[in-house]
Design a protein around this motif. Structure first.
Motif, PDB file in Angstrom:
ATOM      1  N   THR A   1      25.299  45.256  30.736  1.00  0.00           N
ATOM      2  CA  THR A   1      25.008  45.490  32.147  1.00  0.00           C
ATOM      3  C   THR A   1      26.325  45.473  32.900  1.00  0.00           C
ATOM      4  O   THR A   1      27.050  44.476  32.846  1.00  0.00           O
ATOM      5  CB  THR A   1      24.063  44.420  32.695  1.00  0.00           C
TER       6      THR A   1
ATOM      7  N   GLY B   1      28.949  45.924  36.238  1.00  0.00           N
ATOM      8  CA  GLY B   1      29.119  45.899  37.669  1.00  0.00           C
ATOM      9  C   GLY B   1      29.414  47.295  38.181  1.00  0.00           C
ATOM     10  O   GLY B   1      29.574  48.240  37.405  1.00  0.00           O
TER      11      GLY B   1
ATOM     12  N   THR C   1      28.043  41.229  39.603  1.00  0.00           N
ATOM     13  CA  THR C   1      28.497  41.618  40.937  1.00  0.00           C
ATOM     14  C   THR C   1      30.014  41.628  40.969  1.00  0.00           C
ATOM     15  O   THR C   1      30.645  40.622  40.656  1.00  0.00           O
ATOM     16  CB  THR C   1      27.970  40.653  42.005  1.00  0.00           C
TER      17      THR C   1
ATOM     18  N   GLN D   1      19.869  40.175  33.329  1.00  0.00           N
ATOM     19  CA  GLN D   1      21.198  39.761  33.732  1.00  0.00           C
ATOM     20  C   GLN D   1      21.754  40.743  34.744  1.00  0.00           C
ATOM     21  O   GLN D   1      21.339  41.897  34.803  1.00  0.00           O
ATOM     22  CB  GLN D   1      22.099  39.687  32.512  1.00  0.00           C
ATOM     23  N   SER D   2      22.700  40.288  35.537  1.00  0.00           N
ATOM     24  CA  SER D   2      23.323  41.160  36.522  1.00  0.00           C
ATOM     25  C   SER D   2      24.777  40.767  36.707  1.00  0.00           C
ATOM     26  O   SER D   2      25.180  39.653  36.376  1.00  0.00           O
ATOM     27  CB  SER D   2      22.585  41.106  37.854  1.00  0.00           C
TER      28      SER D   2
ATOM     29  N   TYR E   1      28.428  36.765  37.668  1.00  0.00           N
ATOM     30  CA  TYR E   1      27.321  37.203  36.830  1.00  0.00           C
ATOM     31  C   TYR E   1      26.126  36.276  37.040  1.00  0.00           C
ATOM     32  O   TYR E   1      26.258  35.152  37.533  1.00  0.00           O
ATOM     33  CB  TYR E   1      27.737  37.187  35.353  1.00  0.00           C
ATOM     34  N   SER E   2      24.989  36.763  36.651  1.00  0.00           N
ATOM     35  CA  SER E   2      23.809  35.915  36.558  1.00  0.00           C
ATOM     36  C   SER E   2      23.219  36.098  35.168  1.00  0.00           C
ATOM     37  O   SER E   2      23.118  37.224  34.674  1.00  0.00           O
ATOM     38  CB  SER E   2      22.777  36.274  37.626  1.00  0.00           C
ATOM     39  N   SER E   3      22.896  34.970  34.552  1.00  0.00           N
ATOM     40  CA  SER E   3      22.371  35.025  33.195  1.00  0.00           C
ATOM     41  C   SER E   3      21.567  33.769  32.925  1.00  0.00           C
ATOM     42  O   SER E   3      21.983  32.670  33.299  1.00  0.00           O
ATOM     43  CB  SER E   3      23.515  35.143  32.190  1.00  0.00           C
TER      44      SER E   3
END
Lengths: 111, 116
Positions: free
Chosen positions: B105, B107, B5, B2-3, B25-27
């Motif tokens: 995680t 930002g 921004t 996951q990330s 987010y990315s998930s």
């Protein structure tokens, strides 16, 4: 209620010296414990986490190590500090649920 | 993995103006999302969290955030900025690590300045 303590609050150490930072949690049992580092101008980097006594997982290879000698005690150590170890070190705990709760932090300056 | 921004490392608003701090987010799985605030030389304090209940989440100090799955966003807002809101704000997403631990995680943070 739960509280989390970190000490010392501030530390200035010469390059090559050892390090020991301590984190303790009160008011809970068997928490997950975490060490993060926050370098100047950068985000938070997870260094270590622990799900129980003596159980340590490392996220980033470095000259730091962690130990959990007691259920609510988490120690961050180094045998020889580097300049790049300077930063703000944060301890956090989590019990049930998703939320992590953070301690007040230790400011480390390596000269 | 996951990330998160956070758009805008620095945001300035006038006292009394709307605060909008952006987080995407990315998930690969339904996420748990958080906003934390950090005052100088202090630890992180939880502002609010989204854990798959109501999409509009209200937090402390008058802040709120809306989870928008279609936009993969979790922007933080406050209708009227106060001088005491000046701080750094972090968006975070939670994922499952090995065993029972869960990793946050983060930002890279947004520094909010409130102008008089």
């Amino acid at each position: 209620s739960q509280t989390i303590h970190q000490w010392p609050a501030t530390l200035v150490q010469p390059v090559g010296s050892p390090l020991s930072l301590e984190c303790t949690v009160e008011g809970t049992s068997n928490p997950n414990l975490y060490w993060y580092r926050q370098a100047a101008g950068r985000g938070l980097q997870l260094l270590f986490y622990s799900v129980g006594i003596g159980q340590i997982s490392s996220e980033v290879p470095q000259n730091l190590s962690a130990s959990r000698p007691q259920d609510r005690q988490f120690i961050l150590s180094s045998k020889k500090l580097l300049l790049s170890d300077s930063g703000f070190y944060l301890c956090a705990w989590r019990l049930a649920g998703e939320t992590q709760y953070f301690g007040p932090g230790t400011r480390l300056l390596v000269l | 993995a996951q990330s998160v921004t956070q758009l805008g490392s620095h945001v300035s608003v006038s006292e009394g103006a709307l605060v909008l701090l952006r987080c995407n987010y990315s998930s690969s799985v339904p996420p748990y999302l958080f906003w934390y605030v950090q005052y100088p030389n202090q630890g992180l304090q939880l502002l609010l969290k989204y854990t798959s209940a109501a999409t509009l989440v209200k937090g402390i100090n008058g802040f709120e955030a809306e989870f928008k799955k279609s936009e993969t966003s979790f922007h933080l807002t406050k209708p009227s900025a106060h001088m005491s809101d000046a701080a750094e704000y972090f968006c975070a997403v939670s994922d499952l690590m090995s065993g029972s631990a869960r990793q946050l995680t983060f930002g890279s943070g947004t520094q909010l300045t409130v102008l008089p």
